[in-house]
Design a protein around this motif. Structure first.
Motif, PDB file in Angstrom:
ATOM      1  N   THR A 104      35.269  39.347  42.537  1.00 30.87           N
ATOM      2  CA  THR A 104      35.248  40.330  43.633  1.00 30.87           C
ATOM      3  C   THR A 104      33.802  40.589  44.040  1.00 30.87           C
ATOM      4  O   THR A 104      33.457  40.637  45.231  1.00 30.87           O
ATOM      5  N   LEU A 108      31.808  40.148  47.531  1.00 27.98           N
ATOM      6  CA  LEU A 108      31.042  41.233  48.165  1.00 27.98           C
ATOM      7  C   LEU A 108      29.619  40.781  48.460  1.00 27.98           C
ATOM      8  O   LEU A 108      29.044  41.104  49.498  1.00 27.98           O
ATOM      9  N   ALA A 168      27.246  46.244  44.477  1.00 28.96           N
ATOM     10  CA  ALA A 168      27.686  44.911  44.045  1.00 28.96           C
ATOM     11  C   ALA A 168      26.568  44.222  43.266  1.00 28.96           C
ATOM     12  O   ALA A 168      26.807  43.602  42.216  1.00 28.96           O
ATOM     13  N   ALA A 215      37.650  42.684  47.690  1.00 31.65           N
ATOM     14  CA  ALA A 215      36.353  42.890  48.365  1.00 31.65           C
ATOM     15  C   ALA A 215      36.585  43.540  49.728  1.00 31.65           C
ATOM     16  O   ALA A 215      35.875  44.482  50.114  1.00 31.65           O
TER      17      ALA A 215
END
Ligand code: HEM
Ligand code: HEM
Length: 421
Positions: A104, A108, A168, A215
């Motif tokens: 994920t 991102l 992130a 995301a």
């Protein structure tokens, strides 16, 4: 070192792209933060800015924007390359949650590499003036109007997507450190240069769309959270209506106004044009009132009077509106209005308004030649004059014309109808 990825290791191209992007991003973030902090100081009415401050801020923003556009193209190339490559499988696919989180975060990061620079770029393209991008393209973008609202919207989006990127990135780097220090596995080594990775077992990678969906949910949540906290609703402070608008509305009216010589302004524009860092920036005063008396004389001679009151805070001047309000420029806190009072005269080849212009606490004689046509009961006038800003103590600390031109062109255009008796 092989150029291409395999199912268990990264090839040289992916590694170069990864670390080049990391270097660029980790330079770009502090650049943006520092430049933005300096811009806030420039805009703060309590802080007197010098010419050097303005130049330093513009320089930093130009570096930030130029690097940002570079990142955008490097990111596109990196993404195109990644699309043609195998994705090395996670080293511990059995750790489902950890793998899901890592993937994920990769989505991102890839998305941020496009969204962050693109929103910054659109914000720049919608803004008039200030620090240029140093590439020979991209000062403007197709379909992006020069518009204060669009500029504000994309500045807000730029910052929201930066927050997502920062979170992130923090998770990504924390993950890399965890693999290195706690798991002591080859995760970091296989992204670094050298022969590591070829000995890693190739495990089947469970390909699912879930991390990409997650995301998207993160971005949607960030936008939703920002909308709820009201950042989209808040207008740029410069365009907020101010007390000075009311001030100008109550400008003393000449009793003659109600007589047949009085004119009611229906619509008009009052613009100023300056040259900043070599670029022309035009600003508009949204609030001003004009009391006009005018009677066309048969021969050259006196024709009436004009009294214009201008609300300084209603000015929008590209990216430097706030700066223009500061103590070194219009000093709006102390001098919220400017005033032009003049006698109108018909000359042999047109019309001229001769009188005084008061800006801040300085009143100087000015002459505004103008064109006028009257049809039925409607008058249309346009006029232009040039002022020297230093005559009015505007921007005294910025004396270098290369930073901020000394001439200010004023353009006025209006349509007025004759007031009823
Ligand atoms: C000091 C900072 C960084 C470190 C230590 C680091 C470390 C790593 C490591 C070890 C991997 C391999 C993960 C695996 O094999 O599963 C990786 C992959 C990745 N990293 Fe970073 N990284 C850093 C900065 C960044 C930055 C700034 C970005 C982008 C904004 C980024 C984006 C990615 C992406 C998208 C991947 C997935 C691999 C690919 O498809 O290229 N990283 N990183
Ligand atoms: C990946 C690329 C980029 C990153 C990581 C980045 C990062 C940042 C950061 C951290 C800030 C400060 C935000 C704040 O303090 O609230 C910022 C502000 C800004 N950036 Fe970027 N930026 C990038 C690309 C660009 C590009 C391409 C442009 C324009 C061409 C740009 C224009 C700006 C502007 C004008 C601001 C000030 C925003 C404002 O007025 O509120 N940035 N950026």
């Amino acid at each position: 070192m092989p150029l291409h990825n395999t199912s268990n290791r990264y090839g040289a191209v992916s590694k170069v792209f990864h670390w080049l992007t990391a270097l660029l991003i980790l330079t770009e973030i502090p650049l943006g933060l520092i430049a933005n902090g300096m811009a806030q100081d420039l805009n703060s009415p309590g802080i007197v800015s010098t010419q050097a401050d303005i130049q330093r801020t513009a320089l930093l923003f130009s570096i930030h924007k130029t690097t940002g556009v570079l990142i955008f193209f490097v990111a596109l190339a990196r993404i195109l390359w990644a699309l043609t490559q195998d994705k090395p499988a996670p080293l511990h696919p059995e750790r489902r949650l950890e793998t899901f989180l890592a993937e994920t975060v990769h989505w991102l990061l890839y998305g941020s590499l496009v969204l962050v620079p693109l929103t910054g770029w659109i914000h720049h393209a919608a803004t008039v003036g200030f620090a240029p991008i140093w590439w020979s393209f991209g000062q403007s973008l197709p379909l992006v109007p020069k518009d204060e609202t669009v500029s504000h919207l994309f500045a807000t989006l730029h910052v929201i997507f930066i927050y997502v990127l920062l979170v992130a990135l923090a998770l990504h780097v924390a993950g890399a450190i965890k693999h290195q220090i706690i798991d002591r596995d080859a995760t970091l080594r296989r992204m670094w240069f050298g022969g590591h990775g070829t000995d890693l077992p190739a495990k089947a990678a469970p390909h699912t769309a879930l991390p990409a969906v997650a995301a998207l949910i993160v971005w949607a949540a960030a936008l939703g959270f920002a909308a709820l906290s009201g950042v989209f609703a808040s207008e740029p402070t410069a365009s907020e209506p101010t007390a000075a608008a009311a001030d100008s509305a109550s400008a003393p009216a000449d009793p003659d106004d109600t007589a047949s010589a009085g004119w009611q302004v229906d619509e008009g524009t009052l613009n100023i044009t300056i040259t900043q860092m070599g670029s022309t920036v035009t600003g508009t005063f949204a609030d001003w009132t004009a009391d006009i008396t005018f009677e066309e004389p048969a021969a050259p001679g006196p024709a009436g009077t004009v009294d214009v009151t201008i609300a300084i805070p209603s000015l929008t001047l590209g990216g430097v509106t706030q700066q223009a309000m500061g103590p070194d420029f219009f000093d709006v806190e102390n001098f919220p209005t400017a005033r032009f009072e003049a006698e109108i005269e018909k000359t042999t080849d047109g019309y001229v308004a001769t009188g005084t212009l008061t800006i801040r606490d300085t009143t100087l004689p000015v002459t505004l030649p103008f064109d006028l046509t009257i049809q039925d009961q409607t008058a249309t006038m346009t006029g232009t004059l040039q002022l020297q800003r230093l005559d009015y103590q505007i921007g005294q600390s910025v004396t270098d014309p290369a930073s901020l031109g000394l001439d200010v062109d004023v353009d006025v255009a209006l349509t007025a109808t004759r007031a009823r008796k």
